[in-house]
Write a protein that holds these residues in place. Structure first.
Motif, PDB file in Angstrom:
ATOM      1  N   GLU A  71       0.812  -1.221   0.000  1.00 35.91           N
ATOM      2  CA  GLU A  71       0.000   0.000   0.000  1.00 35.91           C
ATOM      3  C   GLU A  71       0.847   1.273   0.000  1.00 35.91           C
ATOM      4  N   LYS A  72       1.708   1.398  -0.987  1.00 35.73           N
ATOM      5  CA  LYS A  72       2.628   2.536  -1.078  1.00 35.73           C
ATOM      6  C   LYS A  72       1.902   3.871  -0.979  1.00 35.73           C
ATOM      7  N   ARG A  73       0.829   4.039  -1.717  1.00 39.04           N
ATOM      8  CA  ARG A  73       0.089   5.300  -1.720  1.00 39.04           C
ATOM      9  C   ARG A  73      -0.452   5.626  -0.313  1.00 39.04           C
ATOM     10  N   PHE A  74      -0.972   4.617   0.389  1.00 36.95           N
ATOM     11  CA  PHE A  74      -1.468   4.817   1.751  1.00 36.95           C
ATOM     12  C   PHE A  74      -0.360   5.372   2.647  1.00 36.95           C
ATOM     13  N   TRP A  75       0.820   4.751   2.584  1.00 36.86           N
ATOM     14  CA  TRP A  75       1.921   5.177   3.453  1.00 36.86           C
ATOM     15  C   TRP A  75       2.413   6.564   3.078  1.00 36.86           C
ATOM     16  N   GLN A  76       2.507   6.848   1.789  1.00 37.11           N
ATOM     17  CA  GLN A  76       2.939   8.185   1.373  1.00 37.11           C
ATOM     18  C   GLN A  76       1.973   9.245   1.896  1.00 37.11           C
ATOM     19  N   ASN A  77       0.682   8.977   1.783  1.00 40.57           N
ATOM     20  CA  ASN A  77      -0.326   9.922   2.289  1.00 40.57           C
ATOM     21  C   ASN A  77      -0.223  10.079   3.802  1.00 40.57           C
ATOM     22  N   THR A  78       0.022   8.976   4.494  1.00 44.85           N
ATOM     23  CA  THR A  78       0.172   9.022   5.955  1.00 44.85           C
ATOM     24  C   THR A  78       1.382   9.857   6.341  1.00 44.85           C
ATOM     25  N   PHE A  79       2.514   9.648   5.674  1.00 46.98           N
ATOM     26  CA  PHE A  79       3.724  10.416   5.978  1.00 46.98           C
ATOM     27  C   PHE A  79       3.517  11.899   5.675  1.00 46.98           C
ATOM     28  N   ASP A  80       2.826  12.193   4.566  1.00 50.57           N
ATOM     29  CA  ASP A  80       2.533  13.588   4.224  1.00 50.57           C
ATOM     30  C   ASP A  80       1.645  14.244   5.280  1.00 50.57           C
ATOM     31  N   THR A  92       5.791  17.332  16.592  1.00 49.76           N
ATOM     32  CA  THR A  92       7.074  16.932  16.008  1.00 49.76           C
ATOM     33  C   THR A  92       7.360  15.437  16.104  1.00 49.76           C
ATOM     34  N   GLN A  93       6.580  14.701  16.901  1.00 51.57           N
ATOM     35  CA  GLN A  93       6.834  13.266  17.079  1.00 51.57           C
ATOM     36  C   GLN A  93       5.525  12.512  17.016  1.00 51.57           C
ATOM     37  N   ARG A  94       5.556  11.372  16.322  1.00 50.73           N
ATOM     38  CA  ARG A  94       4.368  10.535  16.248  1.00 50.73           C
ATOM     39  C   ARG A  94       4.773   9.107  15.953  1.00 50.73           C
ATOM     40  N   ASN A  95       4.239   8.156  16.707  1.00 54.63           N
ATOM     41  CA  ASN A  95       4.396   6.740  16.379  1.00 54.63           C
ATOM     42  C   ASN A  95       3.365   6.418  15.312  1.00 54.63           C
ATOM     43  N   ILE A  96       3.821   6.056  14.136  1.00 56.57           N
ATOM     44  CA  ILE A  96       2.918   5.817  13.019  1.00 56.57           C
ATOM     45  C   ILE A  96       2.452   4.370  12.996  1.00 56.57           C
ATOM     46  N   GLY A  97       3.324   3.442  13.316  1.00 58.65           N
ATOM     47  CA  GLY A  97       2.934   2.037  13.351  1.00 58.65           C
ATOM     48  C   GLY A  97       3.529   1.260  12.201  1.00 58.65           C
ATOM     49  N   LEU A 110      11.698   9.925   9.185  1.00 59.20           N
ATOM     50  CA  LEU A 110      11.027   8.658   9.439  1.00 59.20           C
ATOM     51  C   LEU A 110      12.058   7.694  10.006  1.00 59.20           C
ATOM     52  N   ILE A 111      11.723   7.074  11.112  1.00 55.77           N
ATOM     53  CA  ILE A 111      12.610   6.115  11.762  1.00 55.77           C
ATOM     54  C   ILE A 111      11.980   4.738  11.576  1.00 55.77           C
ATOM     55  N   PHE A 112      12.680   3.873  10.860  1.00 51.43           N
ATOM     56  CA  PHE A 112      12.188   2.534  10.550  1.00 51.43           C
ATOM     57  C   PHE A 112      12.912   1.507  11.414  1.00 51.43           C
ATOM     58  N   GLN A 113      12.124   0.590  12.013  1.00 54.23           N
ATOM     59  CA  GLN A 113      12.702  -0.518  12.777  1.00 54.23           C
ATOM     60  C   GLN A 113      11.969  -1.802  12.423  1.00 54.23           C
ATOM     61  N   ASP A 114      12.726  -2.833  12.122  1.00 51.46           N
ATOM     62  CA  ASP A 114      12.175  -4.139  11.778  1.00 51.46           C
ATOM     63  C   ASP A 114      11.938  -4.934  13.055  1.00 51.46           C
ATOM     64  N   ASP A 115      10.687  -5.313  13.283  1.00 45.97           N
ATOM     65  CA  ASP A 115      10.340  -6.124  14.460  1.00 45.97           C
ATOM     66  C   ASP A 115      11.153  -7.411  14.534  1.00 45.97           C
ATOM     67  N   LEU A 116      11.457  -7.995  13.397  1.00 43.41           N
ATOM     68  CA  LEU A 116      12.162  -9.269  13.364  1.00 43.41           C
ATOM     69  C   LEU A 116      13.680  -9.107  13.285  1.00 43.41           C
ATOM     70  N   ARG A 117      14.158  -7.869  13.201  1.00 44.18           N
ATOM     71  CA  ARG A 117      15.589  -7.530  13.142  1.00 44.18           C
ATOM     72  C   ARG A 117      16.293  -8.120  11.924  1.00 44.18           C
ATOM     73  N   TRP A 126      11.879  12.760   5.389  1.00 45.00           N
ATOM     74  CA  TRP A 126      10.677  12.665   4.562  1.00 45.00           C
ATOM     75  C   TRP A 126      10.452  13.984   3.846  1.00 45.00           C
ATOM     76  N   LYS A 127      10.450  13.910   2.525  1.00 44.08           N
ATOM     77  CA  LYS A 127      10.158  15.068   1.685  1.00 44.08           C
ATOM     78  C   LYS A 127       8.895  14.773   0.916  1.00 44.08           C
ATOM     79  N   SER A 128       7.820  15.466   1.253  1.00 39.87           N
ATOM     80  CA  SER A 128       6.539  15.163   0.579  1.00 39.87           C
ATOM     81  C   SER A 128       6.495  15.748  -0.809  1.00 39.87           C
TER      82      SER A 128
END
Length: 128
Positions: A71-80, A92-97, A110-117, A126-128
């Motif tokens: 769902e690339k479009r969904f995530w882009q809209n969410t980040f925007d 200035t801070q939000r846990n997006i999920g 955007l800070i990305f963390q993999d649950d499974l490492r 992020w540049k909208s």
């Protein structure tokens, strides 16, 4: 730095960094490419005991994130939307999920963390 978790970062050979830190049996040192600095620092700050940390081979990029989460479009809209809230409301801070890859927004990044490492954590502006 605190007395329980001393971390040292030095310039290594060529474009590499040397990260020294304490673990249960003494000091450890790893040499990394600079793009992995966030992954290593996050791992050191989040560890529950003075254990050795593992270096990941792959970083989470935006393209990898979109492949894994879909769902690339969904995530882009969410980040925007989150970036707009920072600009209009001063948030200035939000846990997006996320499902496997967890995303946090902090001051335009955007800070990305993999649950499974399986992927290394990454910070991307992020540049909208």
């Amino acid at each position: 730095m605190n007395s329980d978790n001393k971390i040292r970062i030095e310039k290594g050979k060529k474009d590499r960094l040397i990260i020294s830190y304490e673990y249960d049996e003494g000091d450890a040192e790893i040499e990394i490419n600079p793009e992995f600095i966030y992954d290593i620092i996050i791992s050191l700050f989040e560890r529950q005991s003075k254990n050795l940390i593992n270096e990941n081979s792959f970083l989470i990029t935006l393209e990898e994130f979109y492949k894994i989460e879909g769902e690339k479009r969904f995530w882009q809209n969410t980040f925007d939307k989150v970036k707009m809230e920072e600009e209009t409301k001063g948030i200035t801070q939000r846990n997006i999920g996320g499902n496997r890859i967890l995303v946090e927004y902090y001051k335009g990044r955007l800070i990305f963390q993999d649950d499974l490492r399986g992927y290394g954590s990454n910070v991307i502006e992020w540049k909208s």
